[in-house]
Write a protein that holds these residues in place. Sequence first.
Motif, short mmCIF file in Angstrom:
data_model
loop_
_atom_site.label_atom_id
_atom_site.label_comp_id
_atom_site.label_asym_id
_atom_site.label_seq_id
_atom_site.Cartn_x
_atom_site.Cartn_y
_atom_site.Cartn_z
N GLU A 156 0.80 -1.05 -0.02
CA GLU A 156 -0.23 -0.10 -0.03
C GLU A 156 0.84 1.10 -0.08
O GLU A 156 0.52 2.30 -0.56
CB GLU A 156 -0.87 -0.07 1.11
N GLN A 157 1.92 1.09 0.60
CA GLN A 157 2.81 2.38 0.85
C GLN A 157 3.41 2.83 -0.60
O GLN A 157 3.83 3.93 -0.89
CB GLN A 157 3.86 2.15 1.58
N GLY A 158 3.74 1.86 -1.38
CA GLY A 158 4.32 1.83 -2.77
C GLY A 158 3.21 2.27 -3.96
O GLY A 158 3.76 2.64 -4.83
N MET A 159 2.08 2.45 -3.47
CA MET A 159 0.77 2.59 -4.48
C MET A 159 0.40 4.27 -4.41
O MET A 159 0.49 4.66 -3.24
CB MET A 159 -0.42 1.74 -4.38
N ASP A 160 -0.18 4.57 -5.50
CA ASP A 160 -0.81 5.80 -5.36
C ASP A 160 -2.21 5.62 -5.25
O ASP A 160 -3.12 5.43 -5.87
CB ASP A 160 -0.56 6.39 -6.67
N LEU A 161 -2.67 5.49 -3.84
CA LEU A 161 -4.16 5.46 -3.07
C LEU A 161 -4.61 6.85 -2.85
O LEU A 161 -3.90 7.72 -2.43
CB LEU A 161 -4.10 4.52 -2.13
N PRO A 162 -6.06 7.05 -2.91
CA PRO A 162 -6.60 8.27 -2.52
C PRO A 162 -6.10 8.56 -0.87
O PRO A 162 -5.94 7.44 -0.33
CB PRO A 162 -8.00 7.77 -2.40
N THR A 163 -5.86 9.73 -0.50
CA THR A 163 -5.63 9.99 0.80
C THR A 163 -6.53 10.55 1.66
O THR A 163 -7.69 10.94 1.23
CB THR A 163 -4.07 10.97 0.62
N ARG A 164 -6.60 10.24 2.90
CA ARG A 164 -7.35 10.86 3.63
C ARG A 164 -7.66 12.24 3.73
O ARG A 164 -7.00 13.09 3.43
CB ARG A 164 -7.10 10.54 5.43
N GLY A 165 -8.97 12.41 3.44
CA GLY A 165 -9.56 13.96 3.38
C GLY A 165 -9.82 14.15 2.11
O GLY A 165 -10.81 15.22 1.90
N MET A 166 -9.66 13.39 1.13
CA MET A 166 -9.79 13.83 -0.25
C MET A 166 -11.52 13.65 -0.50
O MET A 166 -12.04 12.78 0.27
CB MET A 166 -9.28 12.90 -1.38
N SER A 167 -12.06 14.63 -1.25
CA SER A 167 -13.44 14.58 -1.66
C SER A 167 -13.94 13.41 -2.68
O SER A 167 -12.77 13.00 -3.14
CB SER A 167 -14.04 15.76 -2.09
#
Length: 111
Positions: A36-47
Motif C-alpha cells: 500500500e505504501q508503494g501505491m498511489d492510493l486516495p489519501t485521507r480527506g480527499m472528496s
Amino acid sequence: MNKFGISLSMVMLLAAAAVSTPVRADNLLVNRVQQEQGMDLPTRGMSMDQVEKKYGAPQRKLSPRGGDSAKHPTINRWDYANFIVYFEKSHVIHAVLNTPAGNNTNPASVN
C-alpha cells in the motif's frame, strides 16, 4: 499412556498451532502495508469528486451504510480494480488494496 500424558500432548499440540497462526497473519499484514505504501492510493480527506477526477469512476459504488445518527455517520465504499476506498459522508477515511483478505474477497456479497 495415562490420561495425563494424552492431555498434556494435546495441550502442547494446540499451543504450537496457536503460536504459528499469528506469525503468518503478521507477515501477511506487513506485506500488505508495504504494498500500500508503494501505491498511489486516495489519501485521507480527499472528496468524492477529487477521487473520481484523479482515479476515474469506480467499478462499483456500494450502498451507503449508517447515517442514522451523529455517532453513526454515513459510510460509502467504492471499489476500484486494485483498491477500495471508504468515505465518511463525502470524504476519504481509508483506502486499501483489493487483495484476498478479510471481507475483500467478494465485495458484491456485502451490498
